[in-house]
Design a protein around this motif. Structure first.
Motif, PDB file in Angstrom:
ATOM      1  N   ALA A  83      -3.004  -2.411  -2.634  1.00  0.00           N
ATOM      2  CA  ALA A  83      -2.272  -1.339  -3.325  1.00  0.00           C
ATOM      3  C   ALA A  83      -3.222  -0.199  -3.700  1.00  0.00           C
ATOM      4  N   PRO A  84      -2.692   0.994  -3.801  1.00  0.00           N
ATOM      5  CA  PRO A  84      -3.533   2.136  -4.213  1.00  0.00           C
ATOM      6  C   PRO A  84      -4.170   1.883  -5.585  1.00  0.00           C
ATOM      7  N   GLU A  85      -5.452   2.191  -5.669  1.00  0.00           N
ATOM      8  CA  GLU A  85      -6.201   1.879  -6.885  1.00  0.00           C
ATOM      9  C   GLU A  85      -5.621   2.572  -8.109  1.00  0.00           C
ATOM     10  N   ASP A  86      -5.169   3.788  -7.973  1.00  0.00           N
ATOM     11  CA  ASP A  86      -4.662   4.522  -9.126  1.00  0.00           C
ATOM     12  C   ASP A  86      -3.348   3.955  -9.655  1.00  0.00           C
ATOM     13  N   GLN A  87      -2.677   3.161  -8.807  1.00  0.00           N
ATOM     14  CA  GLN A  87      -1.404   2.580  -9.220  1.00  0.00           C
ATOM     15  C   GLN A  87      -1.541   1.130  -9.675  1.00  0.00           C
ATOM     16  N   ILE A  88      -2.481   0.399  -9.139  1.00  0.00           N
ATOM     17  CA  ILE A  88      -2.533  -1.037  -9.358  1.00  0.00           C
ATOM     18  C   ILE A  88      -3.178  -1.419 -10.677  1.00  0.00           C
ATOM     19  N   SER A 114      -2.969  -0.378 -13.696  1.00  0.00           N
ATOM     20  CA  SER A 114      -2.051  -0.494 -14.839  1.00  0.00           C
ATOM     21  C   SER A 114      -1.038  -1.618 -14.674  1.00  0.00           C
ATOM     22  N   ARG A 115      -0.959  -2.165 -13.479  1.00  0.00           N
ATOM     23  CA  ARG A 115       0.071  -3.183 -13.203  1.00  0.00           C
ATOM     24  C   ARG A 115      -0.479  -4.606 -13.219  1.00  0.00           C
ATOM     25  N   HIS A 158       4.514   0.865  -0.768  1.00  0.00           N
ATOM     26  CA  HIS A 158       5.727   0.563  -1.549  1.00  0.00           C
ATOM     27  C   HIS A 158       5.379  -0.429  -2.659  1.00  0.00           C
ATOM     28  N   LEU A 159       4.495  -0.062  -3.590  1.00  0.00           N
ATOM     29  CA  LEU A 159       4.031  -0.999  -4.610  1.00  0.00           C
ATOM     30  C   LEU A 159       5.155  -1.425  -5.533  1.00  0.00           C
ATOM     31  N   ASP A 160       5.921  -0.493  -6.024  1.00  0.00           N
ATOM     32  CA  ASP A 160       6.982  -0.851  -6.972  1.00  0.00           C
ATOM     33  C   ASP A 160       8.013  -1.774  -6.335  1.00  0.00           C
ATOM     34  N   SER A 173       0.817  -1.213   0.000  1.00  0.00           N
ATOM     35  CA  SER A 173       0.000   0.000   0.000  1.00  0.00           C
ATOM     36  C   SER A 173       0.849   1.261   0.000  1.00  0.00           C
TER      37      SER A 173
END
Length: 1422
Positions: free
Chosen positions: A722-727, A729-730, A669-671, A667
């Protein structure tokens, strides 16, 4: 109207006369009349006062009352003594009246009582008792009379013949003495302060002399106790010199009463008073009695109830505080190392008392006691541990715990706060009613720790902060609740008073856990609040108290949040999310470096929870929350790596915990999280199983599939947190790509089917490259583990895959050369149990597999492809009924197929191994099928497994979960290969583990087989060396070690006899079993088990050197239905005595006694078996058997069973045994014949003849043993002096000869010389024996021989020469001249002994023989 009436009325009319002289005379006259006719006079006085109310009658009313009292006294006294017999009911009531009146009118009572207590006349029982009761109820009134009463009573003591009179006199003396002591102790209140103790000393001592010398020896227990009770207070009144003179006899006598009476309170009270009196006068005699006193008191303390402890404590206080504190302390500390549990318990109780009661004296011994208490700290007995806790509690109150080494005592308390619950097997109950359970001991330690915290102020700085150390190690988890409560109290107190040491310097206290670990531990505890005895609330409370020590910034938040958590635990508030609480705390702390350190240390701490997976899973989540707050990327990646590598991926709970922790980390440190997961998926850990076989597990490789499962879960939780805006696309680019590379099973069902079909095609292609048994095995090894999976669908898929490849193998098999289908056994062993799988699809597939396998075997045997076998074809019929199968038919069919010639003999071993592994199958039906197949196989084809029995037995030992099946298999093997099975089972190390015990018990189920095994074991027991001498080191001498194999065989016999079905075998072999075990028992005395006895690593209690044989012997008696033998042995503690080398002979004697009384008919066979063992070279065995035989001779049953001659001859032979103990027991046995067979004694010339003959044999046959005994010939000669006076000629003759023989060994002993002078006169006078016509002629010759041989010892050359010249057996003797010359030499050489000779000769003037009297007169006249 009578004259009395007229006179009384006249006197009453004159009673109010004005003249006082007249009134006094009237009063006296009325009193005189009243004494003669009390009832009539009293009635008239009462009527007169009623008719004349105005008369001044107060004075006369008093006289009337006095008259009434006098009449009551007279009436009660008459009623009490009317009957000479003792009638307790109404005589006691009359006595009670007199005692009650005596409290006010003592003089009148004494006037009445003393009239019936006259000198020279034995008084009535209740007269004496009334005096005793009066002395107790009216001390100040009675004591002035006691000197006179004692003077009158003393002559009466000698007149008392009946026990009840002795009892009442003893009781009275006890009460008198106590009254005198109370009077003297309160002289300031006494009417006569001039009374002194010496007023009564002479009378008390005279009474004591009678009580001690005569009455204390009574057989009546009640009288002995009353006398003992009286002696206590009397000792305080005796003159000091008299008491000092009596103490050496009195104290041992009182101590001996403990053994004779069960009522120990009275004895202890008396002993306490005697000790008090002796200490008060400064007696030094106590120093000679201290050892026996301490030994006895130690025995009493360890077996006493609480009412007696006050008396024992008082005695110990006297010894410790005033007399011998050093000796007492050393005595107690030495006893702490004793092997007897009760002795250790008693010593600890004494030590506790000493610590509590003698503070000043014990001050210098604190360090010694601290060092000595370490031994009990390691004790395994909960009873002893309970006493240790009590001692530690006492030590805490007296400053011991502050000293060096005190921390070990605190550690002991905490260790036992962490005890688990006591484990009992199903249906088992504690056999010892005094057993201290783990729960009881744990509760006691909880309370003790609480008391340390709340009541022992001096310990505050000792416990704080030391107790924090015990919060974090896993072994103390069960002690968390009491630890936290104590720490909370300590911390609250210090924090409130602002003590400087409340704030902990963790750098200084390096042994304490860090603040981070403390926080982790307490948070995890709080998240599982009802585990470990409800540690949640105490943990959170402590966390709140020590918040400044965790981090100052957390204090405000925790003071608000933690009470809410506690309210939830109490059911008063909403549930709070624990990771959320941690997140809030980290935000409040706002210290990145601190948070990073928390993550690092929490990750290291994960392994602590390996046995508590739910807690470990929660800790993973906490680490994830902590990593959210860490800005240091390097720390985050390193901790993620540690979590993935160190996780135990085989466990589903831990896999989920890791995944949730990593998801929470993502949440923030996604990368970094996705990069670490990708790296982990590409690591070497996954390379071994890459490829198509990732669907099936290779049992020799790492469990890669579980690791992949962890990765999948991690990606799932990353997507969740993970944050929705980041996950978004991954998901496609990172997550799904990574999953598809490894886990086709996650794709839709259609894709799975395609993949699975592709897998089967690949397997067919691989198998086609090597269509051989080896090629088939290389494919099957990837499938076989899934056959026993706990998931039904996994078993189904694995079985279908197996059926597919077997069908392909069969259809494509072309047998060109004779090749062995070597893996048929292993394949059948894996597949056959699955025929009973809970999943019907698995069952059908299993039948198909076996069907195909058997036809493959037929092909290898040379049959054509189209050949049909009827027995194999039956499986098709079974396959159709797999939905509701008849398991018995299924078992039978499979068994027949496997047992038939379809399976070559050389493959049986592999099949058996596989079936043994199948015994622990996760599916109970399959496990049962393995058992049935295995046992049927062993029963029908086990005869050819001779070379493999040992390994099969070993394999079976690893199948503990199915003990019944394994036991049945072992029993079948034993019927075919008995010796091999026995050798294998007996080789297992001691102590036998539960499996070994179960197997030996199982072997007892078959009576015939059990008999064979018992005979084999006994044969080895009887021929093997019982022990060996070894030298442990250069510094220590040789130590006798018990032969381990013998102990193993003894334990095996014990376990077999535990099976109730072994009774027939036990009864048939009872004499041999009893004899072998008794000999084993003797061989165990004084030997030691080797140190590596517990090398097996089991937790079972190690057998002691004696316990195995003793327990086996007890079980033997019980199994032979000899409960009436076992019961008295249990009651008398015989089993423990047999184990104790110091009491071993006593225990064997009790065993022989019980057997003689209750199992007589079994004795002849037992004696027959034991007799050969008497000639064994091992002394310990001869001692045990001789002790057994010796006691048998004490019972008439040996005569009834015609064993007397055998036993007596054996005892006579043992008289010359090299062992002193054996000889002693042999002599005892010969003496016992007088009790057990008096008629035999008469036949042999008397019991004394047997004993004396035996002693003579020692002196003549084995003179070296006389020297070995160190002066025992002196004792024998001293005893022979009395035997020479007996009338039995044979005894006298044998005794005289023995005297002569013994004189050869005593010439260097001054004491021996004195004894020769003692018997010399007797020998001289027997030279003129009156019975010269019978055996006494031999007595005269014996006298001559003895005097001639003893002459050098006398110490006179003249007498020696005279004896040598004149005393020859074949020559006559002129007796008068001989006596005349001898007296001259005695006067010349021993002038100082003339008086002694006169006194000795005078004793013979009363001899029954005229010749002896004449000789005595002649001797004294010369």
């Amino acid at each position: 109207m009578s004259s009395t009436h007229i006179v009384t009325l006249a006197l009453l009319d004159s009673a109010n006369d004005k003249d006082p002289v007249v009134r006094e005379q009237v009063r006296k006259s009325i009193l005189t009349l009243g004494k003669q006719q009390p009832n009539k006079v009293l009635s008239m006085c009462q009527d007169y006062l009623v008719k004349h109310p105005k008369v001044r009658h107060h004075h006369y009313y008093c006289h009337l009352l006095y008259l009434k009292i006098k009449s009551i006294i007279s009436l009660a006294s008459d009623e009490m003594t009317r009957s000479k017999d003792v009638v307790p009911d109404w005589q006691q009531a009359a006595s009670n009246i007199l005692v009650a009146v005596g409290n006010k009118y003592i003089n009148d009572i004494m006037e009445e009582i003393l009239s019936k207590f006259q000198p020279g006349i034995l008084p009535h029982f209740f007269v004496v008792q009334t005096l005793a009761s009066l002395s107790e109820s009216n001390v100040y009134g009675m004591v002035p009379f006691l000197n006179a009463i004692l003077g009158t009573m003393l002559p009466m003591l000698g007149m008392a013949k009946q026990d009840n009179m002795k009892w009442v006199f003893s009781s009275a003396l006890s009460h008198f003495s106590e009254s005198i002591l109370e009077y003297l102790a309160n002289l300031d209140k006494a009417p006569d302060p001039t009374v002194r103790k010496d007023t009564f000393s002479s009378e008390i001592y005279a009474a004591y002399d009678i009580l001690y010398c005569s009455w204390l020896q009574s057989r009546e227990s009640k009288l002995r106790l009353t006398v003992a009770e009286a002696v206590g207070p009397m000792s305080h009144l005796m003159a000091h010199d008299k008491l000092e003179e009596q103490l050496p006899k009195l104290i041992p006598t009182i101590l001996s009463l403990y053994k004779k009476n069960t009522e120990h309170y009275v004895i202890s009270k008396s002993l306490c008073q005697v000790l008090d009196a002796s200490v008060n006068m400064g007696s030094r005699v106590l120093e000679t009695q201290i050892d026996s006193l301490l030994t006895t008191l130690n025995q009493q303390v360890r077996q006493s109830d609480s009412p007696l402890m006050a008396q024992y404590n008082a005695m110990l206080r006297e010894l410790a505080s005033n007399t011998f504190p050093d000796r007492l302390v050393m005595f107690v500390l030495q006893k702490l190392e004793n092997s007897n549990e009760r002795i250790r318990m008693g010593s600890l109780a004494v030590l506790r008392h000493l610590i509590n009661s003698s503070t000043s004296i014990m001050e210098s011994k604190k360090l010694l006691i601290l060092a000595s208490i370490r031994q009990p700290l390691a004790d395994h007995s909960n009873k002893v541990k309970k006493r240790v806790v009590q001692v530690i509690s006492a030590m805490a109150h007296h400053g011991y715990l502050e000293l060096e080494g005190g921390d070990l005592l605190v550690k002991f308390i905490i260790q036992h706060c962490a005890l688990p619950d006591t484990y009992y097997r199903p249906g088992q109950r504690p056999s010892d009613p005094e057993e201290v359970t783990n729960e009881a001991l744990r509760s006691m330690c909880d309370n003790t720790l609480h008391l340390f915290t709340t009541t022992v102020g001096r310990l505050t700085d000792v416990l704080w902060p030391m107790l924090l150390y015990y919060l974090t190690p896993g072994q103390y988890s069960n002690a968390t609740a009491p630890l936290c409560k104590s720490l909370t109290l300590l911390g609250t107190k210090k924090r409130a008073s602002q003590e400087p040491n409340f704030n902990i310097d963790f750098n200084e206290h390096v042994n304490l856990p860090s603040p981070h670990i403390l926080m982790v531990r307490l948070l995890v505890n709080g998240s599982f609040p009802f585990r470990s005895r409800g540690h949640g609330a105490p943990s959170l409370s402590l966390l709140n108290v020590i918040s400044p020590n965790i981090h100052p910034n957390a204090e405000t938040l925790w003071e608000k949040e933690i009470p809410a958590l506690l309210s939830y635990l109490e059911g008063k508030g909403p549930q709070l999310n624990d990771p959320g609480f941690l997140a809030k705390s980290l935000v409040a702390i706002a210290d990145d470096k601190w948070s990073c350190q928390l993550a690092i240390e929490a990750t290291r701490y994960l392994s602590t929870y390996n046995q508590s997976l739910e807690e470990k899973s929660f800790l993973y989540r906490c680490i994830g929350v902590t990593l959210q707050q860490c800005s240091n990327k390097e720390v985050v990646q390193k901790q993620l790596q540690e979590m993935l590598i160190s996780a135990r991926h085989n466990d589903a709970i831990e896999r989920a915990g890791v995944a949730m922790g990593i998801g929470l980390c993502a949440s923030s440190h996604l990368d970094a999280t996705l990069a670490k997961l990708d790296d982990f998926g590409k690591s070497d850990a996954f390379k071994k199983a890459s490829g198509i076989f990732s669907l099936l597990k290779d049992k020799n490789d790492l469990d890669v599939e579980k690791m992949k499962s962890t990765l999948i879960l991690c990606y799932g939780y990353v997507a969740l947190h993970a944050p929705e805006d980041q996950i978004l696309s991954r998901i496609d680019s990172d997550i799904l790509r990574s999953i598809s590379n490894f886990y086709l099973l996650l794709f839709p069902q259609e894709l799975y089917k395609d993949t699975f079909n592709a897998l089967q095609e690949l397997l067919r292609n691989i198998l086609a490259r090597d269509l051989s048994p080896d090629g088939l095995q290389s494919v099957f090894k990837h499938i076989e583990e899934w056959l026993s999976s706990g998931q039904g669908h996994e078993r189904e898929r694995a079985m279908n895959t197996t059926a597919h490849i077997l069908e392909f193998y069969f259809n494509n098999l072309h047998v060109k050369n004779m090749v062995t289908f070597h893996n048929l056994g292993s394949l059948l062993g894996r597949l056959a149990p699955r025929c009973t799988d809970p999943n019907p699809l698995v069952r059908r597939a299993a039948i198909d597999c076996i069907y195909t396998l058997l036809y493959i075997q037929l092909r290898y045997e040379g049959f054509s492809l189209d050949y049909k076998d009827d027995s194999v074809e039956r499986l098709i019929t079974l396959r159709e009924s797999m939905d509701n199968p008849d398991h018995s038919v299924l078992y039978k069919t499979c068994s027949e197929l496997i047992i038939s010639k379809r399976l070559p003999q050389q493959q049986l071993n592999t099949l058996i191994f596989m079936l043994i592994e199948g015994l622990v199958d996760s599916q109970s039906n399959c496990s049962r099928a393995s058992s049935v197949l295995l046992n049927t196989l062993l029963k029908n084809r086990g005869a050819g497994l001779q070379d493999l029995v040992g390994s099969h037995t070993h394999w079976l030992s690893h199948s503990l979960q199915v003990k019944v099946s394994v036991a049945q298999s072992i029993l079948i093997l034993a019927t075919q290969h008995l010796q091999t099975v026995i050798n294998t089972l007996i080789s297992y190390p001691l102590p036998f583990d539960s499996w070994s015990c179960e197997m030996w018990i199982a072997l007892g189920a078959d009576s015939k087989l059990a008999s064979q095994i018992m005979e084999m074991l006994m044969e080895k027991l009887n021929i093997m060396v019982p022990y060996v001498d070894k030298k442990e080191s250069m510094m220590r001498g040789a130590i006798i070690f018990y032969a381990i194999l013998l102990c193993q065989m003894t334990c095996a016999l014990k376990e077999m006899m535990l099976n109730g079905q072994s009774q027939e075998a036990v009864v048939s072999l009872f004499p041999q079993l009893f004899s072998s075990l008794l000999v084993r028992l003797g061989s165990s005395v004084g030997v030691t088990l080797p140190k590596d006895i517990n090398s097996s690593g089991t937790n079972r209690k190690s057998p002691t050197k004696l316990s195995a044989a003793v327990e086996a012997l007890r079980i033997l008696l019980a199994r032979a239905q000899l409960d009436h033998v076992v019961k008295p042995l249990d009651q008398e503690g015989a089993w423990d005595k047999m184990k104790d080398p110091q009491q071993h002979i006593t225990g064997v004697t009790l065993l022989a006694r019980a057997m003689a009384k209750h199992a007589g008919p079994r004795l002849p066979a037992i004696v027959e078996c034991l007799c050969p063992c008497l000639n064994n070279i091992y002394e310990c065995q001869r001692v045990t058997i001789t002790a057994f035989f010796s006691e048998l001779l004490n019972h008439h049953v040996v005569t009834e069973l015609m064993m007397m001659d055998v036993l007596m001859n054996n005892m006579m032979e043992r008289i010359s045994d090299p062992s002193c103990t054996v000889r002693m027991l042999a002599v005892r046995g010969l003496g016992n014949i007088a009790v057990g067979s008096p008629e035999k004694v008469h036949m042999e010339g008397g019991g004394e003849v047997l004993v004396v003959r035996g002693l003579g044999n020692i002196a003549v046959r084995s003179p070296e043993k006389v020297h070995m005994e160190g002066g025992w010939e002196v004792l024998v000669v001293r005893g022979l002096g009395n035997i020479l006076l007996v009338e039995n000629d044979e005894i006298r003759c044998a005794s005289i000869m023995l005297l002569g023989n013994l004189s050869k060994f005593g010439s260097g002993e001054p004491v021996f010389k004195d004894q020769i002078h003692n018997v010399l006169v007797s020998l001289l006078l027997h030279l003129s024996d009156p019975n010269l016509q019978t055996v006494s002629c031999l007595s005269v010759q014996a006298c001559k021989y003895a005097m001639r041989v003893c002459a050098p010892v006398v110490g006179s050359e003249l007498i020696t020469t005279m004896f040598q010249n004149h005393l020859h057996e074949d020559k006559s003797l002129h007796y008068g001249e001989f006596i005349n010359d001898l007296t001259k030499y005695i006067i010349q050489d021993f002038p100082g002994m003339l008086n002694f000779y006169h006194i000795t000769v005078i004793q013979f003037f009363k001899s029954n023989w005229a010749e002896v009297r004449a000789g005595a007169a002649m001797f004294i006249g010369r």
